[in-house]
Design a protein around this motif. Sequence first.
Motif, mmCIF file in Angstrom:
data_model
loop_
_atom_site.group_PDB
_atom_site.id
_atom_site.type_symbol
_atom_site.label_atom_id
_atom_site.label_comp_id
_atom_site.label_asym_id
_atom_site.label_seq_id
_atom_site.Cartn_x
_atom_site.Cartn_y
_atom_site.Cartn_z
ATOM 1 N N ASP A 34 100.579 124.367 -62.670
ATOM 2 C CA ASP A 34 101.088 123.318 -61.789
ATOM 3 C C ASP A 34 102.389 122.767 -62.352
ATOM 4 O O ASP A 34 102.514 122.573 -63.569
ATOM 5 C CB ASP A 34 100.064 122.186 -61.640
ATOM 6 N N ARG A 35 103.343 122.491 -61.458
ATOM 7 C CA ARG A 35 104.631 121.936 -61.884
ATOM 8 C C ARG A 35 104.499 120.496 -62.382
ATOM 9 O O ARG A 35 105.280 120.036 -63.210
ATOM 10 C CB ARG A 35 105.627 121.946 -60.720
ATOM 11 N N ALA A 36 103.535 119.769 -61.848
ATOM 12 C CA ALA A 36 103.425 118.342 -62.147
ATOM 13 C C ALA A 36 102.829 118.115 -63.533
ATOM 14 O O ALA A 36 102.073 118.938 -64.047
ATOM 15 C CB ALA A 36 102.556 117.660 -61.097
ATOM 16 N N PRO A 37 103.160 116.969 -64.146
ATOM 17 C CA PRO A 37 102.523 116.612 -65.418
ATOM 18 C C PRO A 37 101.080 116.198 -65.184
ATOM 19 O O PRO A 37 100.672 115.965 -64.037
ATOM 20 C CB PRO A 37 103.365 115.428 -65.903
ATOM 21 N N PRO A 38 100.284 116.095 -66.234
ATOM 22 C CA PRO A 38 98.888 115.662 -66.056
ATOM 23 C C PRO A 38 98.837 114.284 -65.403
ATOM 24 O O PRO A 38 99.680 113.426 -65.667
ATOM 25 C CB PRO A 38 98.349 115.612 -67.493
ATOM 26 N N PRO A 39 97.855 114.037 -64.542
ATOM 27 C CA PRO A 39 97.738 112.721 -63.900
ATOM 28 C C PRO A 39 97.376 111.655 -64.922
ATOM 29 O O PRO A 39 96.719 111.939 -65.934
ATOM 30 C CB PRO A 39 96.619 112.926 -62.882
ATOM 31 N N VAL A 40 97.814 110.430 -64.657
ATOM 32 C CA VAL A 40 97.555 109.317 -65.560
ATOM 33 C C VAL A 40 96.896 108.192 -64.775
ATOM 34 O O VAL A 40 97.340 107.853 -63.668
ATOM 35 C CB VAL A 40 98.856 108.803 -66.212
ATOM 36 N N PHE A 41 95.836 107.617 -65.334
ATOM 37 C CA PHE A 41 95.169 106.493 -64.694
ATOM 38 C C PHE A 41 95.330 105.245 -65.560
ATOM 39 O O PHE A 41 95.015 105.262 -66.757
ATOM 40 C CB PHE A 41 93.683 106.784 -64.499
ATOM 41 N N ASP A 42 95.837 104.172 -64.970
ATOM 42 C CA ASP A 42 95.991 102.890 -65.656
ATOM 43 C C ASP A 42 95.070 101.887 -64.976
ATOM 44 O O ASP A 42 95.319 101.477 -63.842
ATOM 45 C CB ASP A 42 97.444 102.418 -65.579
ATOM 46 N N PRO A 43 93.978 101.483 -65.634
ATOM 47 C CA PRO A 43 93.015 100.579 -64.980
ATOM 48 C C PRO A 43 93.601 99.214 -64.636
ATOM 49 O O PRO A 43 93.044 98.496 -63.815
ATOM 50 C CB PRO A 43 91.884 100.460 -66.008
ATOM 51 N N GLN A 44 94.734 98.857 -65.260
ATOM 52 C CA GLN A 44 95.366 97.571 -64.976
ATOM 53 C C GLN A 44 96.356 97.641 -63.825
ATOM 54 O O GLN A 44 96.819 96.606 -63.334
ATOM 55 C CB GLN A 44 96.083 97.052 -66.230
ATOM 56 N N ALA A 45 96.702 98.838 -63.405
ATOM 57 C CA ALA A 45 97.724 99.002 -62.372
ATOM 58 C C ALA A 45 97.144 98.763 -60.974
ATOM 59 O O ALA A 45 95.929 98.845 -60.754
ATOM 60 C CB ALA A 45 98.323 100.404 -62.456
ATOM 61 N N SER A 46 98.034 98.473 -60.032
ATOM 62 C CA SER A 46 97.635 98.372 -58.629
ATOM 63 C C SER A 46 97.114 99.727 -58.169
ATOM 64 O O SER A 46 97.479 100.769 -58.734
ATOM 65 C CB SER A 46 98.832 97.979 -57.766
ATOM 66 N N PRO A 47 96.268 99.755 -57.156
ATOM 67 C CA PRO A 47 95.752 101.047 -56.689
ATOM 68 C C PRO A 47 96.869 101.934 -56.161
ATOM 69 O O PRO A 47 97.854 101.453 -55.593
ATOM 70 C CB PRO A 47 94.772 100.661 -55.580
ATOM 71 N N ASP A 48 96.710 103.228 -56.373
ATOM 72 C CA ASP A 48 97.672 104.194 -55.841
ATOM 73 C C ASP A 48 97.595 104.176 -54.325
ATOM 74 O O ASP A 48 96.530 103.988 -53.739
ATOM 75 C CB ASP A 48 97.356 105.596 -56.367
ATOM 76 N N ILE A 49 98.736 104.397 -53.673
ATOM 77 C CA ILE A 49 98.761 104.363 -52.210
ATOM 78 C C ILE A 49 98.049 105.567 -51.603
ATOM 79 O O ILE A 49 97.618 105.545 -50.453
ATOM 80 C CB ILE A 49 100.213 104.258 -51.708
ATOM 81 N N ARG A 50 97.869 106.625 -52.392
ATOM 82 C CA ARG A 50 97.183 107.832 -51.907
ATOM 83 C C ARG A 50 95.688 107.705 -52.186
ATOM 84 O O ARG A 50 95.279 107.693 -53.345
ATOM 85 C CB ARG A 50 97.749 109.070 -52.599
#
Length: 431
Positions: A34-50
């Motif tokens: 995959d071209r994309a970097p590994p996904p990152v989850f930040d529990p403090q961040a706002s929810p992803d729009i997707r």
Amino acid sequence: MTQAFDIVVVGAGMVGAALATGLGQSGFSVAVVDRAPPPVFDPQASPDIRVSALSAGSERYLRSIDAWNKILNMRATPYQRLAVWDETRYPLQNLVPRKLIAVEFDATELGAHHLGHIVENPVTQQALWQTAEAEPRVTLIHGHGISSLALSSESATVTLDDGRELTAALVIGADGARSRVRDLAGIGTTRNQYGQQAMVISVRYQGPVEDITWQGFHPSGPRAFLPLHSAGLDFPGESWGSLVWYDAPDELARLKALDDDELMAEIQSAFPSCLPPLTHIDARASFPIARQHARHYFAGRVVLAGDSAHTINPLAGQGVNLGFQDAQALQGVLREARRAGDDLADRKWLDQYEQQRRPANRRMMLTMDVFYHLFSNQVPPVHLLRNLGLGAARALPFARNRVARYAMGIDEELPPVLKQVTARIPGLNQR
């Protein structure tokens, strides 16, 4: 440098990562590119729009490959109820009381704890990357795409953009609607662009986390609400939600150009009164919607899964659920091929996969098209017809609930009422 694997999966999104994990757990050596970097989850961040509405069937599949608990350890919002109704206003509507044309599906009536979960796409993807990384038979290659694909009677060779070569018995294209693998394999598609687009809006609202997701149908397109998690201690008494607004491209362009206060006023005016009071707009994005279907699901040593094979109107959020069903079916077929001692690209087995998945995917495509055209039609007789249909669904709970159990992935067998309807659709089982 050349590396040999049983299978190369191109695309490490939700479907590709799930497939790679399941195949690795089944004993295959797998490379995932995959071209994309590994996904990152930040529990403090706002929810992803997707976000996606993962069905009970998808949950069952993700449990089977040890990914579901990882999702729950990040964040996922269960919903127990789903409601749909018609928001079109015409004089003929007086013939049918409004309370009779709203249909609600309740998990309790279906004998289930919940209907599904609303999950941010990066959460699902990260959980699947974690399961793939934990599987010794899976090799993750990120930050690189494929530059060429060569097929022979013995193997397939994937050349990466850094010059590395990967050889395998089978290449799986799980690289999305604009699949590079599908193009390199020479597999064409049929495509129908819809007149509407969809705008997704991430919001905070006042109140506890809702247990219902709903869609109100307007002539310009549906407007939907999906509940997310609590907004936490920083915003006491508030929760996150995702709104979906379908409309003409020009109208969505106008809405996207508004500032947050103006857009919030438009939402509160245009959405049903059951929408909780909004307190904040966090993000917005719009995208075109189209139905696309590969003319074939395989060619030579290449086979497609997920959005590479099919995209549908996102009306009911079934796209990723269909992709996970592809993954599960393909894993099963490839295990059988290996057990029989056959080539993984043997046409007999790949044809079996296509025969399983093409009719099921096409059924869902046609169902979404029926809803799209029926509820986008402003002709009064059609308006009355759909209201009568909603009323009938409300009045026949047994049949309604059987269909709902199938749609949510609780039951795997197509209900008799759907078998009768789909049997009458011309060409449904055609290749």
